[in-house]
Design a protein around this motif. Structure first.
Motif, PDB file in Angstrom:
ATOM      1  N   PRO A 173       0.910  -1.203  -0.115  1.00  0.00           N
ATOM      2  CA  PRO A 173      -0.043  -0.088   0.108  1.00  0.00           C
ATOM      3  C   PRO A 173       1.009   1.116  -0.033  1.00  0.00           C
ATOM      4  CG  PRO A 173      -0.486  -1.381   1.778  1.00  0.00           C
ATOM      5  CD  PRO A 173       0.463  -1.954   1.138  1.00  0.00           C
ATOM      6  N   SER A 174       0.438   2.295  -0.321  1.00  0.00           N
ATOM      7  CA  SER A 174       1.096   3.782  -0.534  1.00  0.00           C
ATOM      8  C   SER A 174       1.247   4.398   0.942  1.00  0.00           C
ATOM      9  CB  SER A 174       0.310   4.438  -1.581  1.00  0.00           C
ATOM     10  OG  SER A 174      -0.920   4.820  -0.961  1.00  0.00           O
ATOM     11  N   THR A 175       0.206   4.110   1.744  1.00  0.00           N
ATOM     12  CA  THR A 175       0.444   4.917   2.723  1.00  0.00           C
ATOM     13  C   THR A 175       1.199   4.033   3.864  1.00  0.00           C
ATOM     14  OG1 THR A 175      -1.793   4.340   3.459  1.00  0.00           O
ATOM     15  CG2 THR A 175      -1.490   6.295   2.432  1.00  0.00           C
ATOM     16  N   LYS A 176       2.154   4.640   4.945  1.00  0.00           N
ATOM     17  CA  LYS A 176       2.630   3.699   5.741  1.00  0.00           C
ATOM     18  C   LYS A 176       1.356   3.598   6.970  1.00  0.00           C
ATOM     19  CE  LYS A 176       6.805   3.426   4.766  1.00  0.00           C
ATOM     20  NZ  LYS A 176       7.519   2.240   4.727  1.00  0.00           N
ATOM     21  N   ILE A 177       1.571   2.297   7.646  1.00  0.00           N
ATOM     22  CA  ILE A 177       0.499   1.876   8.727  1.00  0.00           C
ATOM     23  C   ILE A 177       1.501   1.994   9.992  1.00  0.00           C
ATOM     24  CG2 ILE A 177      -0.820   0.580   7.102  1.00  0.00           C
ATOM     25  CD1 ILE A 177       0.382  -1.729   8.678  1.00  0.00           C
ATOM     26  N   ASP A 178       0.646   1.842  11.201  1.00  0.00           N
ATOM     27  CA  ASP A 178       1.424   2.137  12.350  1.00  0.00           C
ATOM     28  C   ASP A 178       1.655   0.519  12.734  1.00  0.00           C
ATOM     29  OD1 ASP A 178       2.306   2.515  14.952  1.00  0.00           O
ATOM     30  OD2 ASP A 178       0.147   2.609  15.695  1.00  0.00           O
ATOM     31  N   CYS A 179       2.834   0.265  12.379  1.00  0.00           N
ATOM     32  CA  CYS A 179       3.322  -1.269  12.533  1.00  0.00           C
ATOM     33  C   CYS A 179       3.343  -1.668  14.222  1.00  0.00           C
ATOM     34  CB  CYS A 179       4.738  -1.745  12.181  1.00  0.00           C
ATOM     35  SG  CYS A 179       4.691  -1.626  10.046  1.00  0.00           S
ATOM     36  N   LYS A 180       3.879  -0.877  15.031  1.00  0.00           N
ATOM     37  CA  LYS A 180       3.752  -1.170  16.475  1.00  0.00           C
ATOM     38  C   LYS A 180       2.478  -1.463  16.973  1.00  0.00           C
ATOM     39  CE  LYS A 180       5.713   0.233  20.789  1.00  0.00           C
ATOM     40  NZ  LYS A 180       6.644   1.511  21.387  1.00  0.00           N
ATOM     41  N   GLY A 181       1.300  -0.618  16.578  1.00  0.00           N
ATOM     42  CA  GLY A 181       0.148  -0.822  17.133  1.00  0.00           C
ATOM     43  C   GLY A 181      -0.703  -1.995  16.374  1.00  0.00           C
ATOM     44  N   SER A 182      -0.411  -2.362  15.185  1.00  0.00           N
ATOM     45  CA  SER A 182      -0.906  -3.477  14.213  1.00  0.00           C
ATOM     46  C   SER A 182      -0.316  -4.615  14.807  1.00  0.00           C
ATOM     47  CB  SER A 182      -0.712  -3.038  12.818  1.00  0.00           C
ATOM     48  OG  SER A 182      -1.275  -2.119  12.332  1.00  0.00           O
TER      49      SER A 182
ATOM     50  N   ALA B 257       8.864 -10.407  15.198  1.00  0.00           N
ATOM     51  CA  ALA B 257       8.658 -10.974  13.894  1.00  0.00           C
ATOM     52  C   ALA B 257       7.767 -10.169  13.048  1.00  0.00           C
ATOM     53  CB  ALA B 257       8.268 -12.530  13.976  1.00  0.00           C
ATOM     54  N   CYS B 258       6.634  -9.813  13.551  1.00  0.00           N
ATOM     55  CA  CYS B 258       5.631  -9.081  13.143  1.00  0.00           C
ATOM     56  C   CYS B 258       5.960  -7.892  12.578  1.00  0.00           C
ATOM     57  CB  CYS B 258       4.395  -8.849  14.158  1.00  0.00           C
ATOM     58  SG  CYS B 258       3.160  -7.985  13.361  1.00  0.00           S
ATOM     59  N   GLY B 259       6.795  -7.168  13.456  1.00  0.00           N
ATOM     60  CA  GLY B 259       7.535  -5.660  13.408  1.00  0.00           C
ATOM     61  C   GLY B 259       8.474  -5.903  12.016  1.00  0.00           C
ATOM     62  N   THR B 260       9.025  -6.685  11.860  1.00  0.00           N
ATOM     63  CA  THR B 260       9.993  -7.089  10.714  1.00  0.00           C
ATOM     64  C   THR B 260       8.916  -6.988   9.379  1.00  0.00           C
ATOM     65  OG1 THR B 260      11.598  -7.975  12.008  1.00  0.00           O
ATOM     66  CG2 THR B 260      11.791  -8.610   9.443  1.00  0.00           C
ATOM     67  N   CYS B 261       8.157  -8.131   9.334  1.00  0.00           N
ATOM     68  CA  CYS B 261       7.286  -8.184   8.382  1.00  0.00           C
ATOM     69  C   CYS B 261       6.362  -7.012   8.010  1.00  0.00           C
ATOM     70  CB  CYS B 261       6.349  -9.422   8.648  1.00  0.00           C
ATOM     71  SG  CYS B 261       7.207 -11.102   8.996  1.00  0.00           S
ATOM     72  N   CYS B 262       5.993  -6.466   8.916  1.00  0.00           N
ATOM     73  CA  CYS B 262       5.300  -5.091   8.549  1.00  0.00           C
ATOM     74  C   CYS B 262       5.999  -4.246   7.999  1.00  0.00           C
ATOM     75  CB  CYS B 262       4.807  -4.535   9.935  1.00  0.00           C
ATOM     76  SG  CYS B 262       3.828  -3.198   9.628  1.00  0.00           S
ATOM     77  N   GLY B 263       7.411  -3.839   8.532  1.00  0.00           N
ATOM     78  CA  GLY B 263       8.254  -3.062   7.829  1.00  0.00           C
ATOM     79  C   GLY B 263       8.585  -3.270   6.542  1.00  0.00           C
ATOM     80  N   ARG B 264       8.695  -4.546   5.979  1.00  0.00           N
ATOM     81  CA  ARG B 264       8.948  -4.890   4.845  1.00  0.00           C
ATOM     82  C   ARG B 264       7.589  -4.795   3.917  1.00  0.00           C
ATOM     83  NH1 ARG B 264      12.819 -10.215   5.714  1.00  0.00           N
ATOM     84  NH2 ARG B 264      14.493  -9.057   6.839  1.00  0.00           N
ATOM     85  N   CYS B 265       6.638  -5.305   4.415  1.00  0.00           N
ATOM     86  CA  CYS B 265       5.367  -5.213   3.414  1.00  0.00           C
ATOM     87  C   CYS B 265       4.458  -4.140   3.688  1.00  0.00           C
ATOM     88  CB  CYS B 265       4.588  -6.703   3.985  1.00  0.00           C
ATOM     89  SG  CYS B 265       5.659  -8.218   3.699  1.00  0.00           S
ATOM     90  N   ASN B 266       4.670  -3.443   4.608  1.00  0.00           N
ATOM     91  CA  ASN B 266       3.455  -2.425   5.170  1.00  0.00           C
ATOM     92  C   ASN B 266       2.161  -2.802   5.201  1.00  0.00           C
ATOM     93  OD1 ASN B 266       3.227   0.388   5.820  1.00  0.00           O
ATOM     94  ND2 ASN B 266       2.625   0.816   3.767  1.00  0.00           N
TER      95      ASN B 266
END
Length: 102
Positions: A38-47, A64-73
């Motif tokens: 997606p084009s907008t960044k999400i709040d990885c920590k909260g998600s 692990a979730c933070g790593t994946c979220c950072g790469r995939c958004n």
């Protein structure tokens, strides 16, 4: 023979110029068909906190979730499953071919 050489040279020159023009234009990627990047960044920590709240090992899950979220958004909704909403998140694996993302 002279005409064919001139044609080949002009053809290669036009391909080179076309490549040069395309390299100076910004990449326009249409993300409307997939939810992979997606084009907008999400709040990885909260998600990830929401995703890992029922985990037996919340620190490991959040890392692990933070790593994946950072790469995939993206992070799938809920505490488990729902991988179809984020293909990038679902397809990441460890070196041992196990799912990387919780």
């Amino acid at each position: 023979m002279g005409i064919s050489k001139a044609f080949v040279v002009s053809f290669l020159l036009s391909l080179f110029l076309l490549q040069l023009v395309q390299s100076f234009q910004p990449n326009q990627v249409d993300n409307t068909s997939t939810n992979e990047y997606p084009s907008t960044k999400i709040d990885c920590k909260g998600s990830c906190a929401a995703r890992c709240k029922l985990s037996k090992r919340p620190n490991l899950c959040n890392r692990a979730c933070g790593t994946c979220c950072g790469r995939c958004n993206c992070v799938p909704p809920g505490t488990s499953g729902n991988y179809e909403s984020c293909a990038c998140y679902a397809n990441m694996t460890t070196r041992g071919n196990k799912k990387k993302c919780p």
